[in-house]
Design a protein around this motif. Structure first.
Motif, PDB file in Angstrom:
ATOM      1  N   ALA A  43       0.840  -1.187   0.000  1.00 20.47           N
ATOM      2  CA  ALA A  43       0.000   0.000   0.000  1.00 20.47           C
ATOM      3  C   ALA A  43       0.871   1.232   0.000  1.00 20.47           C
ATOM      4  N   LEU A  44       0.451   2.225  -0.760  1.00 20.91           N
ATOM      5  CA  LEU A  44       1.142   3.503  -0.751  1.00 20.91           C
ATOM      6  C   LEU A  44       0.142   4.562  -0.353  1.00 20.91           C
ATOM      7  N   THR A  45       0.425   5.230   0.738  1.00 19.31           N
ATOM      8  CA  THR A  45      -0.419   6.325   1.172  1.00 19.31           C
ATOM      9  C   THR A  45       0.422   7.579   1.178  1.00 19.31           C
ATOM     10  N   THR A  46      -0.031   8.587   0.491  1.00 19.99           N
ATOM     11  CA  THR A  46       0.640   9.865   0.505  1.00 19.99           C
ATOM     12  C   THR A  46      -0.281  10.857   1.162  1.00 19.99           C
ATOM     13  N   VAL A  47       0.162  11.478   2.213  1.00 25.54           N
ATOM     14  CA  VAL A  47      -0.668  12.431   2.934  1.00 25.54           C
ATOM     15  C   VAL A  47      -0.093  13.813   2.742  1.00 25.54           C
ATOM     16  N   GLY A  57      -7.023  23.303   8.138  1.00 27.47           N
ATOM     17  CA  GLY A  57      -6.077  22.307   7.671  1.00 27.47           C
ATOM     18  C   GLY A  57      -6.730  21.393   6.667  1.00 27.47           C
ATOM     19  N   THR A  58      -6.025  21.104   5.576  1.00 33.30           N
ATOM     20  CA  THR A  58      -6.523  20.178   4.564  1.00 33.30           C
ATOM     21  C   THR A  58      -5.568  19.003   4.461  1.00 33.30           C
ATOM     22  N   VAL A  59      -6.107  17.796   4.533  1.00 37.82           N
ATOM     23  CA  VAL A  59      -5.319  16.574   4.461  1.00 37.82           C
ATOM     24  C   VAL A  59      -5.789  15.770   3.260  1.00 37.82           C
ATOM     25  N   ALA A  60      -4.828  15.297   2.454  1.00 39.70           N
ATOM     26  CA  ALA A  60      -5.154  14.417   1.333  1.00 39.70           C
ATOM     27  C   ALA A  60      -4.366  13.131   1.477  1.00 39.70           C
ATOM     28  N   ALA A  61      -5.049  11.996   1.387  1.00 39.60           N
ATOM     29  CA  ALA A  61      -4.400  10.693   1.525  1.00 39.60           C
ATOM     30  C   ALA A  61      -4.765   9.810   0.351  1.00 39.60           C
ATOM     31  N   TYR A  62      -3.747   9.244  -0.296  1.00 40.47           N
ATOM     32  CA  TYR A  62      -3.960   8.302  -1.400  1.00 40.47           C
ATOM     33  C   TYR A  62      -3.766   6.876  -0.893  1.00 40.47           C
ATOM     34  N   PHE A  63      -4.687   6.001  -1.286  1.00 44.28           N
ATOM     35  CA  PHE A  63      -4.647   4.598  -0.879  1.00 44.28           C
ATOM     36  C   PHE A  63      -4.645   3.690  -2.097  1.00 44.28           C
ATOM     37  N   GLY A  99      -2.705   6.632  -6.665  1.00 45.05           N
ATOM     38  CA  GLY A  99      -3.342   5.603  -5.858  1.00 45.05           C
ATOM     39  C   GLY A  99      -4.708   5.242  -6.384  1.00 45.05           C
ATOM     40  N   GLY A 100      -5.333   4.268  -5.726  1.00 48.03           N
ATOM     41  CA  GLY A 100      -6.649   3.801  -6.134  1.00 48.03           C
ATOM     42  C   GLY A 100      -7.786   4.469  -5.408  1.00 48.03           C
ATOM     43  N   ALA A 101      -7.487   5.388  -4.504  1.00 43.48           N
ATOM     44  CA  ALA A 101      -8.521   6.155  -3.815  1.00 43.48           C
ATOM     45  C   ALA A 101      -7.875   7.387  -3.199  1.00 43.48           C
ATOM     46  N   LEU A 102      -8.663   8.428  -3.066  1.00 40.29           N
ATOM     47  CA  LEU A 102      -8.195   9.686  -2.481  1.00 40.29           C
ATOM     48  C   LEU A 102      -9.141  10.093  -1.373  1.00 40.29           C
ATOM     49  N   LEU A 103      -8.587  10.328  -0.195  1.00 36.69           N
ATOM     50  CA  LEU A 103      -9.353  10.835   0.939  1.00 36.69           C
ATOM     51  C   LEU A 103      -8.945  12.274   1.204  1.00 36.69           C
ATOM     52  N   LEU A 104      -9.902  13.166   1.176  1.00 38.12           N
ATOM     53  CA  LEU A 104      -9.673  14.579   1.458  1.00 38.12           C
ATOM     54  C   LEU A 104     -10.329  14.928   2.793  1.00 38.12           C
TER      55      LEU A 104
END
Length: 211
Positions: free
Chosen positions: A9-13, A28-34, A80-85
């Motif tokens: 898994a690669l998560t980039t925050v 604050g804005t957080v972006a995470a790729y899964f 990534g296969g998903a993005l969480l904002l």
């Protein structure tokens, strides 16, 4: 009803903190790729269990990211296969965003932070452009389903099962902070009607019923 893939898994925050005018705090804005949409949903449930309550939590799946890329010439899907904002606001925003980053780090192999507000705006713009990007592909059929936030991961897995069962591509994004999911079909604009399975209460547009 309205129209409008973990080997490693690669998560980039990405964390950005900008001044919040007029309220003496910060946003604050957080972006995470899964790797997968389900992993992103599991991270949302972990945030909830840790009592991290962002003002906004938007989760986009891989097909949605690819559609935005095609329409907007971005490269979200390659990350990534998903993005969480996530967005945190108020006087405790920075501490809350940092808590989110610490927790999300446990769900991925790589963490990055930035204070660039332009990057934050670009990421949020991607979310705003989801529906216009999908509408370029065909006739959009979108539905709302609501599940407890702890059930987000089972819900998105059920969506994947339904898509495979019917051999259709379902695009999904979620207002994850409140457990609200939007499974979306993009239909051929030249084909009249709607697939019969879309109206089955246990099928394409109502996976919540299967939980």
């Amino acid at each position: 009803m309205r129209r409008a893939g973990r080997a490693l898994a690669l998560t980039t925050v990405i964390l950005s903190v900008a001044a919040l005018s007029g309220c003496g705090g910060s946003a604050g804005t957080v972006a995470a790729y899964f790797d997968t949409f389900a992993e992103g949903a599991e991270a949302v449930s972990a945030l909830t269990a840790a009592h991290v309550e962002p003002a906004m939590a938007e989760l986009l799946d891989g097909p949605v990211l690819a559609a935005v890329d095609a329409a907007q010439n971005t490269d979200l899907r390659s990350r990534g296969g998903a993005l969480l904002l996530l967005q945190c606001d108020g006087r405790a925003a920075e501490a809350e965003a940092e808590a989110a980053v610490r927790l999300l780090r446990k769900h991925g192999a790589s963490v990055e932070t930035t204070t660039d507000p332009v990057e934050a705006d670009r990421l949020l713009t991607a979310r705003r452009l989801v529906l216009p990007s999908l509408e370029r592909l065909g006739r959009v059929l979108i539905e709302d389903i609501a599940v407890p936030r702890a059930q987000l991961a089972p819900a998105v897995r059920e969506i994947a099962v339904i898509a495979e069962r019917h051999d259709v591509r379902i695009f999904t994004f979620a207002h994850a902070a409140d457990g609200n999911l939007h499974p979306i079909l993009v239909l051929d604009p030249d084909s009249p009607g709607v697939p019969e399975a879309a109206f089955d209460p246990h099928q394409i547009l109502n996976p919540g019923k299967a939980l």
